[in-house]
Scaffold this active site. Sequence first.
Site, PDB file in Angstrom:
ATOM      1  N   TYR A 289       0.832  -1.208   0.000  1.00 51.81           N
ATOM      2  CA  TYR A 289       0.000   0.000   0.000  1.00 51.81           C
ATOM      3  C   TYR A 289       0.870   1.263   0.000  1.00 51.81           C
ATOM      4  O   TYR A 289       0.617   2.207  -0.753  1.00 51.81           O
ATOM      5  CB  TYR A 289      -0.974   0.021   1.191  1.00 51.81           C
ATOM      6  CG  TYR A 289      -1.707   1.338   1.250  1.00 51.81           C
ATOM      7  CD1 TYR A 289      -2.621   1.694   0.246  1.00 51.81           C
ATOM      8  CD2 TYR A 289      -1.444   2.273   2.253  1.00 51.81           C
ATOM      9  CE1 TYR A 289      -3.258   2.927   0.257  1.00 51.81           C
ATOM     10  CE2 TYR A 289      -2.083   3.509   2.275  1.00 51.81           C
ATOM     11  CZ  TYR A 289      -2.986   3.828   1.276  1.00 51.81           C
ATOM     12  OH  TYR A 289      -3.605   5.054   1.284  1.00 51.81           O
TER      13      TYR A 289
ATOM     14  N   GLU B 125     -14.051  -0.495   6.654  1.00 53.89           N
ATOM     15  CA  GLU B 125     -14.027   0.795   5.949  1.00 53.89           C
ATOM     16  C   GLU B 125     -15.331   0.902   5.152  1.00 53.89           C
ATOM     17  O   GLU B 125     -15.858  -0.106   4.685  1.00 53.89           O
ATOM     18  CB  GLU B 125     -12.812   0.840   5.017  1.00 53.89           C
ATOM     19  CG  GLU B 125     -12.608   2.165   4.314  1.00 53.89           C
ATOM     20  CD  GLU B 125     -11.282   2.209   3.548  1.00 53.89           C
ATOM     21  OE1 GLU B 125     -10.211   2.093   4.186  1.00 53.89           O
ATOM     22  OE2 GLU B 125     -11.335   2.341   2.322  1.00 53.89           O
TER      23      GLU B 125
HETATM   24  C1  3EB Z   1      -7.564   6.562   5.194  1.00 59.81           C
HETATM   25  O1  3EB Z   1      -8.454   7.357   5.465  1.00 59.81           O
HETATM   26  C2  3EB Z   1      -7.968   5.138   4.973  1.00 59.81           C
HETATM   27  O2  3EB Z   1      -5.014   5.617  -0.690  1.00 59.81           O
HETATM   28  O3  3EB Z   1      -6.620   6.009  -2.090  1.00 59.81           O
HETATM   29  C3  3EB Z   1      -9.090   5.325   2.187  1.00 59.81           C
HETATM   30  C4  3EB Z   1      -9.477   5.761   0.903  1.00 59.81           C
HETATM   31  C5  3EB Z   1      -7.769   5.013   2.433  1.00 59.81           C
HETATM   32  C6  3EB Z   1      -8.530   5.876  -0.127  1.00 59.81           C
HETATM   33  C7  3EB Z   1      -6.209   5.737  -0.955  1.00 59.81           C
HETATM   34  C8  3EB Z   1      -6.832   5.126   1.393  1.00 59.81           C
HETATM   35  C9  3EB Z   1      -7.201   5.565   0.130  1.00 59.81           C
HETATM   36  O4  3EB Z   1      -6.372   6.877   5.148  1.00 59.81           O
HETATM   37  C10 3EB Z   1      -7.343   4.520   3.776  1.00 59.81           C
END
Ligand code: 3EB
Length: 334
Positions: A142, A325
């Site tokens: 990630y 999520e």
């Molecule tokens: C966060 O709020 C949770 O890297 O595109 C949520 C939505 C999250 C999109 C991205 C990552 C992404 O950090 C993770």
Amino acid sequence: MPTRPLRITLEDPASLQTGENHRLAVIRFGAATAVSDADPREVTIGLPPLDGPPRVEIWRAPRVDETGFMDGIGYARTPDVLFGRLLITEPMSMAGAAEAAYLRLIAFHRGLGYDHLLRTWNYFPDIHAADDGDAGSMLDRYQAFCVGRHRALVATGYDETALPAATAIGSQGDGLLVYFLAARAPGEQIENPRQVSAFRYPAEYGPQSPSFSRATLKRWDGERPHLYISGTASIVGHASVHVEDCLKQLDEIVENLRAIVEAANARLAPEQHIDGPGGLGLLKVYLREPAHVAAVRERLTQLVGTRVPVLFLRGDVCRRDLWVEIEGLHAGTA
Ligand code: 3EB
């Protein structure tokens, strides 16, 4: 006068058996990620559905002008919006795959004159595994994805005020799947006052902060506004909270969704307000642990009611300590 843009609904797969021609995209959920060589509008995301009757997500528009393939990207477009999707399966580092995907999709949407990315979805397997591309790097996949995506955005001159809303979730099956919605005219970036903007997260979460906004508000002439909410986790400020407790994470997520809807409503006339998270058109819930689905469903119903359609999917949130999520779509459905 622009045509009506698009509407996004969850439906029984049987509704696909009619030969109607107004589909902009068909999103399926299954055991492994796949794209259709026959139909550029179709994707299957490797996110097994957890509960409830079989559902497909269908994007419809009154007028789909063209569908096709270009540079390996399947797409469909209307006068106002462009759907596109690509799957990268070539062996590459995660950073390399993300950079290649974004360089291609940005050249593509700009080339067709849909200059504004409103929303992106990103799915790839083994999201917590070490990135095997950069020898000696300590990044997980990630974090490496964030590095590659950002490189492409910088190379193409993307400003942080133009970042789209996004989802990034660990899926099953080969490859990096990215699909997106772009438009001729820009949306409005919405941030969440309860959270630090993701693009400003400190370096403890990775060398490159994630390039997305919390939501995109999109107004259309003669239509109720759309709101495309990013994957929303149990994060306050920039910290994960309630790390051992799935239901408390859910409560915090609903508070975050509420704050995002409020921030959008503050830009809208009262008659256009969205009635909280339960007034959205669609919620997608990503769960790390399938066994949590019954309790999460029950609690979510208490929190948001039964009006909003909800889809439960098995997927990995990008931080190991987060188990759930939720993304929200409000696109002509309510
Ligand atoms: C966060 O709020 C949770 O890297 O595109 C949520 C939505 C999250 C999109 C991205 C990552 C992404 O950090 C993770």
